[in-house]
Design an enzyme around this catalytic site. Structure first.
Site, PDB file in Angstrom:
ATOM      1  N   HIS A 249       0.880  -1.174   0.000  1.00 28.78           N
ATOM      2  CA  HIS A 249       0.000   0.000   0.000  1.00 28.78           C
ATOM      3  C   HIS A 249       0.919   1.226   0.000  1.00 28.78           C
ATOM      4  CE1 HIS A 249      -2.492  -2.836   2.446  1.00 28.78           C
ATOM      5  NE2 HIS A 249      -3.536  -2.238   1.930  1.00 28.78           N
TER       6      HIS A 249
ATOM      7  N   ASP B 206       2.247   2.059   3.384  1.00 29.92           N
ATOM      8  CA  ASP B 206       3.184   1.117   4.035  1.00 29.92           C
ATOM      9  C   ASP B 206       4.621   1.541   3.780  1.00 29.92           C
ATOM     10  OD1 ASP B 206       0.922  -0.566   4.230  1.00 29.92           O
ATOM     11  OD2 ASP B 206       1.521  -1.747   2.473  1.00 29.92           O
TER      12      ASP B 206
ATOM     13  N   GLU C 179     -11.025  -6.581  -4.416  1.00 30.23           N
ATOM     14  CA  GLU C 179     -10.846  -7.652  -3.421  1.00 30.23           C
ATOM     15  C   GLU C 179     -12.081  -7.715  -2.536  1.00 30.23           C
ATOM     16  OE1 GLU C 179      -7.013  -7.774  -1.455  1.00 30.23           O
ATOM     17  OE2 GLU C 179      -7.986  -8.430   0.387  1.00 30.23           O
TER      18      GLU C 179
ATOM     19  N   GLU D 186      -9.475 -13.498  -1.422  1.00 27.96           N
ATOM     20  CA  GLU D 186      -8.717 -13.791  -0.189  1.00 27.96           C
ATOM     21  C   GLU D 186      -9.424 -14.887   0.597  1.00 27.96           C
ATOM     22  OE1 GLU D 186      -6.875 -10.570   1.873  1.00 27.96           O
ATOM     23  OE2 GLU D 186      -7.260 -11.446   3.831  1.00 27.96           O
TER      24      GLU D 186
ATOM     25  N   HIS E 104     -11.342 -13.844   3.730  1.00 33.95           N
ATOM     26  CA  HIS E 104     -12.527 -13.037   3.409  1.00 33.95           C
ATOM     27  C   HIS E 104     -13.664 -13.940   2.942  1.00 33.95           C
ATOM     28  CE1 HIS E 104      -9.872  -9.230   2.515  1.00 33.95           C
ATOM     29  NE2 HIS E 104      -9.703  -9.714   3.725  1.00 33.95           N
TER      30      HIS E 104
ATOM     31  N   ASP F 170      -5.181 -13.597  -2.412  1.00 34.28           N
ATOM     32  CA  ASP F 170      -4.523 -13.292  -1.148  1.00 34.28           C
ATOM     33  C   ASP F 170      -4.582 -14.563  -0.319  1.00 34.28           C
ATOM     34  OD1 ASP F 170      -3.721 -10.771  -1.754  1.00 34.28           O
ATOM     35  OD2 ASP F 170      -4.972  -9.741  -0.266  1.00 34.28           O
TER      36      ASP F 170
ATOM     37  N   ASP G  13      -6.091 -13.622   9.433  1.00 33.01           N
ATOM     38  CA  ASP G  13      -4.960 -13.514   8.492  1.00 33.01           C
ATOM     39  C   ASP G  13      -3.783 -14.408   8.870  1.00 33.01           C
ATOM     40  OD1 ASP G  13      -6.094 -11.710   6.713  1.00 33.01           O
ATOM     41  OD2 ASP G  13      -5.276  -9.941   7.698  1.00 33.01           O
TER      42      ASP G  13
HETATM   43  C1  XUL Z   1      -7.662  -6.391   4.430  1.00 29.36           C
HETATM   44  C2  XUL Z   1      -6.908  -6.834   3.238  1.00 29.36           C
HETATM   45  C3  XUL Z   1      -6.038  -5.791   2.615  1.00 29.36           C
HETATM   46  C4  XUL Z   1      -5.988  -5.853   1.129  1.00 29.36           C
HETATM   47  C5  XUL Z   1      -5.201  -4.740   0.502  1.00 29.36           C
HETATM   48  O1  XUL Z   1      -8.462  -7.363   4.979  1.00 29.36           O
HETATM   49  O2  XUL Z   1      -6.972  -7.970   2.852  1.00 29.36           O
HETATM   50  O3  XUL Z   1      -4.779  -5.918   3.162  1.00 29.36           O
HETATM   51  O4  XUL Z   1      -5.455  -7.054   0.683  1.00 29.36           O
HETATM   52  O5  XUL Z   1      -5.670  -3.499   0.875  1.00 29.36           O
HETATM   53 CO    CO Z   2      -6.053  -8.948   1.278  1.00 27.70          CO
END
Ligand code: XUL
Ligand code: CO
Length: 436
Positions: free
Chosen positions: A101, A104, A232, A268, A271, A296, A309
């Protein structure tokens, strides 16, 4: 040059018999699987935010990790040291890609102008480190959710001035991603959602998000950026309801705002489970609708209802995921980005290596298992036979749109009660276990 992980040598493949925890047991970058190198199938990426900027804090306590590169007094010196540490880490791990990002890699300053200058300075360094190491950018993205100005969203904020701020940030982050040769750009709707409908104009917010992404498409064209754009999906967290709830919701949104040809999805694992789906479901839905872009890679915890995560370690999950990815033709611009973080007690830099080695080995096993499943063809054959009726003349005529309700009624009156067949779920589950 200063080393940040001096005790770690380059991680190499030693095979399943090795007792060395700092080696790959299954991931052999150059091994061919279905005619393609493992590194090309898996396209592993490390993320900047958790791996270098996540320091073990949780809602009940501050950081637990102390990192060498964070110790300088000047915040830009910290940013540069972190970037050097990151590339040392990527090289020692043998990972081909990274993701970041904007916020970051360089801390926000007092004005957008100054923040952007900081970004330019740090991207100069990233560019030279990419050139030195051959490590590539999988995707870039914008953090338009941490700063207090974004508390009510970015593109879905009630204020057009905040919408404009977010647009300015995305514009800059797209330029930097383009400059670094990024293969994609991600939109994760950090706070694009709501806490309560009592204060929210949902229709307006969705229209604004649609317009925002249309502008991103226009700017991509203007920039000449060839990388993919991804959304995402995530159903909740940080907001109670996130608009990009799941792959299905994003699909409808992209269709409504004329964005289907411009976007793919970044799926992800954690998610997916937050949305009440499996990781496999979200991948399959994306693949079935031409939306499978990137992944992800992480996992949640069955007993916790939030986005934990964690690094992926479940071979069943990685096998089922790779089965769908391989059947969909594999990655082109996308890859497997470890959007995963160490547990709070894993305070040593070496824990970062253990975590990524485990994730890479878990997906290497998943890839090899899935390739065998495809080569043996048993699952594909079973599914083909299960639907074989649709390949006959009658099925084809329905699919082609040649028959109407009245024709089907006539057929049913003539043929009587249809035959039913077992779905053989338990047999197939046993068969799947033979591949794990
Ligand atoms: C948050 C997430 C983020 C995105 C990028 O849950 O997954 O880190 O991947 O903004
Ligand atoms: Co993510």
């Amino acid at each position: 040059m200063r080393e940040y992980f001096p005790e770690i040598e380059k991680i190499v493949f030693e095979g399943p018999g090795s007792k060395n925890p700092l080696s790959f047991k299954h991931y052999d970058a150059n091994e061919l699987v279905m005619g393609r190198k493992m590194s090309e199938h898996l396209r592993f990426s490390a993320c900047y935010w958790h791996t270098f900027k996540g320091l073990g804090s949780d809602p009940f306590g501050g950081p637990t990790f102390i990192r060498e590169y964070d110790l300088a007094a000047d915040e830009m010196e910290v940013a540069e040291n972190a970037m050097r540490a990151a590339f040392e880490f990527f090289s020692k791990l043998g990972i081909g890609f990274w993701c970041f990002h904007d916020r970051d890699i360089a801390p926000e300053a007092d004005s957008l102008q100054e923040t952007n200058q900081r970004l330019d300075r740090i991207v100069d360094l990233a560019e030279s480190l990419q050139d030195d190491t051959g490590i590539k950018l999988l995707w870039g993205t914008t953090n338009a959710f941490s700063h207090r100005r974004f508390m009510a969203g970015a593109a879905t904020n009630p204020s057009p001035a905040i919408f404009a701020y977010a647009a300015s940030q995305v514009k800059k982050a797209m330029e930097l991603t383009h400059r670094l040769g990024g293969q994609g750009y991600v939109f994760w709707g950090g706070r694009e959602g709501y806490e309560t409908l009592i204060n929210t104009d949902m229709q307006r917010e969705l229209d604004h998000l649609g317009r925002f992404l249309q502008m991103a498409v226009e700017y991509r064209r203007q920039l000449g950026f060839k990388g993919a754009l991804y959304i995402e999906p995530k159903p909740k967290e940080p907001t109670k309801h996130q608009y990009d709830f799941d792959a299905g919701t994003c699909h409808a949104f992209l269709q409504k705002y004329g964005l289907m040809e411009h976007f793919k999805l970044n799926i992800e694992a954690n998610h997916a489970t937050l949305a009440g789906h499996t990781f496999q479901h979200e991948l399959a839905y994306a693949a079935a609708n031409g939306l499978l872009g990137s992944v992800d890679a992480n996992r949640g915890d069955l007993l916790l209802g939030w986005d934990t995560d964690q690094f992926p370690t479940d071979i069943r999950d990685t096998t089922l995921a790779m089965h769908i990815i391989l059947k969909a033709g594999g990655f082109s611009t996308g890859g497997l980005n470890f959007d995963a973080k160490l547990r709070r007690q894993s305070i040593d830099p070496v824990d970062l290596f253990h975590a990524h080695i485990g994730g890479m080995d878990a997906f290497a096993r998943g890839l090899k298992n899935a390739a065998r499943m495809i080569e043996d063809g048993v699952f594909t054959d079973f599914i083909r036979n299960r639907y074989a009726g649709w390949d006959g003349e009658f099925g084809r005529r329905i699919e082609r749109g040649d028959l109407a309700f009245a024709d089907l009624e006539k057929y049913t009156l003539e043929k009587g009660e249809p035959e039913v067949r077992s779905g053989r779920q338990e047999m197939l589950e046993n068969l799947l276990n033979q591949y794990l």
